[in-house]
Write a protein that holds these residues in place. Structure first.
Motif, PDB file in Angstrom:
ATOM      1  N   PHE A 114      -0.133  19.629  -2.198  1.00  0.00           N
ATOM      2  CA  PHE A 114       0.398  18.944  -3.374  1.00  0.00           C
ATOM      3  C   PHE A 114       0.854  17.545  -2.952  1.00  0.00           C
ATOM      4  O   PHE A 114       1.374  17.366  -1.853  1.00  0.00           O
ATOM      5  CB  PHE A 114       1.567  19.735  -3.979  1.00  0.00           C
ATOM      6  CG  PHE A 114       1.093  20.919  -4.776  1.00  0.00           C
ATOM      7  CD1 PHE A 114       0.572  22.033  -4.152  1.00  0.00           C
ATOM      8  CD2 PHE A 114       1.131  20.885  -6.156  1.00  0.00           C
ATOM      9  CE1 PHE A 114       0.108  23.119  -4.883  1.00  0.00           C
ATOM     10  CE2 PHE A 114       0.668  21.952  -6.896  1.00  0.00           C
ATOM     11  CZ  PHE A 114       0.149  23.077  -6.266  1.00  0.00           C
ATOM     12  N   MET A 115       0.608  16.601  -3.876  1.00  0.00           N
ATOM     13  CA  MET A 115       0.871  15.208  -3.517  1.00  0.00           C
ATOM     14  C   MET A 115       1.771  14.499  -4.531  1.00  0.00           C
ATOM     15  O   MET A 115       1.643  14.737  -5.735  1.00  0.00           O
ATOM     16  CB  MET A 115      -0.455  14.425  -3.469  1.00  0.00           C
ATOM     17  CG  MET A 115      -1.266  14.627  -2.217  1.00  0.00           C
ATOM     18  SD  MET A 115      -1.908  16.288  -2.051  1.00  0.00           S
ATOM     19  CE  MET A 115      -3.470  16.136  -2.832  1.00  0.00           C
TER      20      MET A 115
ATOM     21  N   ASP B 169       0.039   5.567  -8.041  1.00  0.00           N
ATOM     22  CA  ASP B 169      -0.414   5.836  -9.420  1.00  0.00           C
ATOM     23  C   ASP B 169       0.773   6.121 -10.328  1.00  0.00           C
ATOM     24  O   ASP B 169       0.714   7.026 -11.182  1.00  0.00           O
ATOM     25  CB  ASP B 169      -1.388   7.027  -9.427  1.00  0.00           C
ATOM     26  CG  ASP B 169      -2.606   6.755  -8.562  1.00  0.00           C
ATOM     27  OD1 ASP B 169      -3.062   5.597  -8.559  1.00  0.00           O
ATOM     28  OD2 ASP B 169      -3.079   7.674  -7.870  1.00  0.00           O
ATOM     29  N   GLY B 170       1.857   5.466 -10.107  1.00  0.00           N
ATOM     30  CA  GLY B 170       3.031   5.637 -10.964  1.00  0.00           C
ATOM     31  C   GLY B 170       3.829   6.887 -10.645  1.00  0.00           C
ATOM     32  O   GLY B 170       4.595   7.359 -11.487  1.00  0.00           O
TER      33      GLY B 170
ATOM     34  N   ILE C  30       0.883  -1.175   0.000  1.00  0.00           N
ATOM     35  CA  ILE C  30       0.000   0.000   0.000  1.00  0.00           C
ATOM     36  C   ILE C  30       0.913   1.215   0.000  1.00  0.00           C
ATOM     37  O   ILE C  30       1.653   1.442   0.965  1.00  0.00           O
ATOM     38  CB  ILE C  30      -0.924  -0.012   1.244  1.00  0.00           C
ATOM     39  CG1 ILE C  30      -1.870  -1.207   1.173  1.00  0.00           C
ATOM     40  CG2 ILE C  30      -1.708   1.290   1.337  1.00  0.00           C
ATOM     41  CD1 ILE C  30      -2.706  -1.432   2.419  1.00  0.00           C
ATOM     42  N   LYS C  31       0.888   1.947  -1.114  1.00  0.00           N
ATOM     43  CA  LYS C  31       1.800   3.086  -1.228  1.00  0.00           C
ATOM     44  C   LYS C  31       1.052   4.366  -0.908  1.00  0.00           C
ATOM     45  O   LYS C  31       0.242   4.842  -1.718  1.00  0.00           O
ATOM     46  CB  LYS C  31       2.398   3.130  -2.638  1.00  0.00           C
ATOM     47  CG  LYS C  31       3.294   1.930  -2.932  1.00  0.00           C
ATOM     48  CD  LYS C  31       3.736   1.919  -4.366  1.00  0.00           C
ATOM     49  CE  LYS C  31       4.648   0.723  -4.638  1.00  0.00           C
ATOM     50  NZ  LYS C  31       4.863   0.512  -6.071  1.00  0.00           N
ATOM     51  N   ALA C  32       1.309   4.891   0.256  1.00  0.00           N
ATOM     52  CA  ALA C  32       0.618   6.115   0.681  1.00  0.00           C
ATOM     53  C   ALA C  32       1.201   7.329  -0.051  1.00  0.00           C
ATOM     54  O   ALA C  32       2.394   7.356  -0.347  1.00  0.00           O
ATOM     55  CB  ALA C  32       0.800   6.290   2.180  1.00  0.00           C
ATOM     56  N   PRO C  33       0.354   8.332  -0.341  1.00  0.00           N
ATOM     57  CA  PRO C  33       0.890   9.534  -0.990  1.00  0.00           C
ATOM     58  C   PRO C  33       1.713  10.362   0.003  1.00  0.00           C
ATOM     59  O   PRO C  33       1.519  10.266   1.209  1.00  0.00           O
ATOM     60  CB  PRO C  33      -0.369  10.285  -1.416  1.00  0.00           C
ATOM     61  CG  PRO C  33      -1.424   9.825  -0.470  1.00  0.00           C
ATOM     62  CD  PRO C  33      -1.090   8.416  -0.101  1.00  0.00           C
TER      63      PRO C  33
ATOM     64  N   ASP D  92      -5.337  18.009 -10.308  1.00  0.00           N
ATOM     65  CA  ASP D  92      -4.606  18.477 -11.498  1.00  0.00           C
ATOM     66  C   ASP D  92      -3.196  17.896 -11.463  1.00  0.00           C
ATOM     67  O   ASP D  92      -2.544  17.903 -10.413  1.00  0.00           O
ATOM     68  CB  ASP D  92      -4.495  20.020 -11.495  1.00  0.00           C
ATOM     69  CG  ASP D  92      -5.860  20.673 -11.380  1.00  0.00           C
ATOM     70  OD1 ASP D  92      -6.823  20.099 -11.922  1.00  0.00           O
ATOM     71  OD2 ASP D  92      -5.965  21.742 -10.732  1.00  0.00           O
ATOM     72  N   GLU D  93      -2.754  17.417 -12.625  1.00  0.00           N
ATOM     73  CA  GLU D  93      -1.416  16.812 -12.694  1.00  0.00           C
ATOM     74  C   GLU D  93      -0.362  17.838 -13.099  1.00  0.00           C
ATOM     75  O   GLU D  93      -0.657  18.786 -13.830  1.00  0.00           O
ATOM     76  CB  GLU D  93      -1.409  15.644 -13.687  1.00  0.00           C
ATOM     77  CG  GLU D  93      -2.163  14.437 -13.166  1.00  0.00           C
ATOM     78  CD  GLU D  93      -2.010  13.204 -14.044  1.00  0.00           C
ATOM     79  OE1 GLU D  93      -0.959  13.068 -14.687  1.00  0.00           O
ATOM     80  OE2 GLU D  93      -2.959  12.404 -14.071  1.00  0.00           O
TER      81      GLU D  93
END
Lengths: 411, 222
Positions: A48-49, A54-55, A33-36, A64-65
């Motif tokens: 901002f994360m 998600d890669g 489980i990869k937490a942001p 927004d990316e």
């Protein structure tokens, strides 16, 4: 007595299998489980994360990316060295001139994990000379403990240093210290910028600052509000020298103890549980960002430099138990036993009893299977009722255990 | 008759026991030769710091020794009994069968206990020369599960060796292989303190396990 010996062996087998089988299952099927990672931008006043799940995409709180360069520009205090290298570091932010030395001086990072709290602690500590006049700290030859008095033990002779022990104990006693100490907190290392001694809680839940200055005791009692008790104190050594420690109270509040004036300042943040969740506190020129990372959630609160609330962000995801592999584990095992856990440095029993009762389906199937085995062996079912009950309660663990240690002789 | 039985057990295990006790004592002495060496080559305060704050364990050499000793003594004591099913001779003596088995266990476990006690006393005495109780007591809490692993190893080896059916021997071996390493897993100094009492009770109860395979043996399970 022979029957008793068999049930002991069955218990040992169930105990061992309840540890081994779930461990084998999770080694085989657990997915990370990869937490942001959550940051606060002093440019956009937004979160901002970085999302490794998600890669590694970089987003803000609206989703927004951003490209890496765009992302770094939004967080100039976190990426000041890179922006300086790129020559894109802004001259000023919010009217404050960007001076790399000041950015660095105000930067701090603190992390405490549950396993840092639930851990065996030593009862002996080195008391450094706080004003030795030397550039580097030196490890003293003696170590202290605070039991019925403050005692210094010489590591060369393994004997108590009576004179030093009496001197420190007397000063502590005169300052109202109630022996013994219940918690001794400091940075027992020479790898720090300077020594600030220890924050010690005494037998009456009073907080004291103890250090040694030119061989003499320095003892200062810290005034605490009525009823305030601390469950964890983490001393820090930050370059801004604003405070001695982060203090986590039993009513889940966080405080800092300011340097020199010994003021307790409460952080305007929601309940914090460092004994359950990892807590990170990131300080920069404008803000403190307090993040709690727990089982299935991340919660970040931003405070200004006066520790007043600015903004908060929360995000959750499916926990290990809520995912498909967790649901299958709930079906296979009635409970899981562990001797180690990522929330503790102790070896102890960490049990998880599955509340879904899905495991009863497997238990029932195994009881039927065991019944068929009994019938095939032409044994009396009456003699096997205890074994069937063991299978009903302990599922697959009990089924394997009662068949490893057969009951067919007790008729 | 009991005297004769105990003498028979002594004849079986004496060399293994004496060699193990000797190795155990030498290992404890070696631990402290190493402590003395490390203190000489660094400093006493540096060594104390290493033990208190950097996870150093001056007793780590002793970890597998109790288990290896127990395994050797249990095999020496019970394997000869399975050759040509000699233990049946014991069962034909005018003695209570369970009592005879428990006497065998008591002798084996008792002698093992004495050799552990010798190591423990030597370890305690030498520890107290170099370290205060603040370092020594957590060390005791850390080595206790290793000695418990030794007793568990002895009890479960006896169970496996006396079991007459190979299929079940393998099953018991699986349980032993799952259980004993629980007591030998890596931990910080004093890390085992919360589970030591429970583990001690479980290992003590496992002493009765011998009766189970003994029962199956004398009932002629094939």
């Amino acid at each position: 007595m022979v029957k008793f010996s068999r049930y002991i062996l069955v218990v040992i087998a169930i105990f061992s299998l309840a540890i081994a089988l779930p461990r084998l299952y999770w080694i085989s099927f657990e997915k990370p489980i990869k937490a942001p990672s959550v940051f606060y931008s002093c440019v956009d006043n937004d979160f901002f994360m970085i999302r490794p799940a998600d890669g590694g995409i970089l987003t803000n709180s609206n989703g927004d990316e951003f490209t890496r360069d765009e992302f770094e520009l939004k967080l100039p205090l976190n990426y000041s060295r890179q922006l300086t290298l790129n020559r894109t570091m802004p001259d000023s932010i919010n009217g404050v001139e960007m001076d790399l030395h000041e950015i660095s001086r105000n930067r701090s990072f603190f992390r405490v994990r549950p396993k840092d709290i639930d851990t065996p602690l030593p009862s002996l500590y080195p008391l450094f000379e706080s004003q030795s006049g030397r550039a580097n700290l030196e490890m003293p030859d003696d170590f202290f403990r605070i039991t019925w008095r403050m005692e210094f033990l010489d590591s060369k002779t393994n004997k108590i240093l009576e004179e030093k022990s009496r001197m420190f104990s007397a000063v502590l006693y005169n300052r109202g210290f109630k022996f013994p100490a219940t918690s001794i907190n400091g940075l027992p290392t020479t790898r720090k910028s300077c020594d600030e001694g220890y924050l010690v809680i005494d037998g009456a839940n009073q907080l004291f600052h103890i250090k040694m200055i030119k061989g003499k005791p320095f003892v200062r009692k810290v005034d605490l509000p009525e009823g305030l008790k601390f469950k964890h104190i983490a001393c820090v050594d930050f370059s801004d020298k604003l405070y001695y420690a982060y203090l986590f109270s039993t009513n889940h509040e966080v405080y800092v103890l300011t340097q020199y004036d010994y003021m307790l300042q409460k952080l305007d943040v929601a309940e914090t549980h460092p004994e359950l969740n990892e807590v990170r506190i990131l300080g920069d020129l404008f803000n403190y960002t307090i993040t709690s990372l727990g089982n299935g959630f991340i919660s970040t609160t931003v405070l200004d430099k006066d520790f007043k609330f600015v903004d908060t962000y929360k995000e959750s995801w499916l926990t290990k138990d809520e995912r498909l592999e967790g649901k299958i584990a709930h079906l296979l095992f009635p409970f899981e036993l562990k001797l180690t856990d990522n929330k503790s440095s102790y070896i102890r029993f960490f049990s998880a009893f599955h509340s879904s009762f899905l495991w009863l389906i497997v238990s029932l199937c195994l009881m039927v299977l065991h019944f068929i085995i009994i019938k095939k062996r032409k044994e009396n079912v009456k003699n096997q009722i205890a074994d069937l009950a063991i299978i009903a309660i302990t599922g697959i663990f009990g089924f394997i255990a009662v068949n490893f240690f057969p009951n067919k002789f007790f008729m | 008759m009991w005297k004769g039985m105990i003498y028979k057990e002594w004849l079986k295990i004496r060399w293994f026991l004496l060699i193990y006790a000797g190795i155990g004592i030498l290992s404890v002495v070696y631990c402290f030769i190493r402590v003395q060496h490390d203190i000489t080559f660094s400093s006493p305060n540096g060594y104390w710091y290493f033990l208190l704050f950097m996870g150093g364990q001056y007793f780590s050499l002793l970890k597998f020794l109790p288990g290896i000793g127990a395994l050797a003594i249990a095999i020496a004591q019970y394997f000869p009994e399975t050759v040509s099913k000699r233990i049946k001779l014991t069962f034909h003596l005018p003695l209570n069968e369970n009592k005879a088995l428990l006497t065998m266990w008591l002798f084996g476990a008792g002698t093992l206990f004495i050799s552990y006690l010798l190591q423990f006393l030597l370890f305690t005495g030498l520890s107290l020369i170099y370290f205060p109780g603040d370092i020594f007591v957590p060390a005791i809490s850390s080595i206790l599960p290793w000695f418990l692993a030794g007793f568990a190893c002895y009890n479960l080896t006896a169970l496996i060796v006396l079991e007459p059916v190979w299929k079940y021997r393998i099953f018991y071996l699986i349980v032993a292989v799952l259980f004993v390493p629980l007591l030998l897993q890596s931990a910080l100094t004093d890390g085992f303190s919360p589970v030591n009492p429970f583990m001690a009770v479980l290992v003590l109860l496992s002493s009765f396990s011998l009766l189970f395979s003994g029962y199956r043996f004398r009932k002629g399970e094939m």
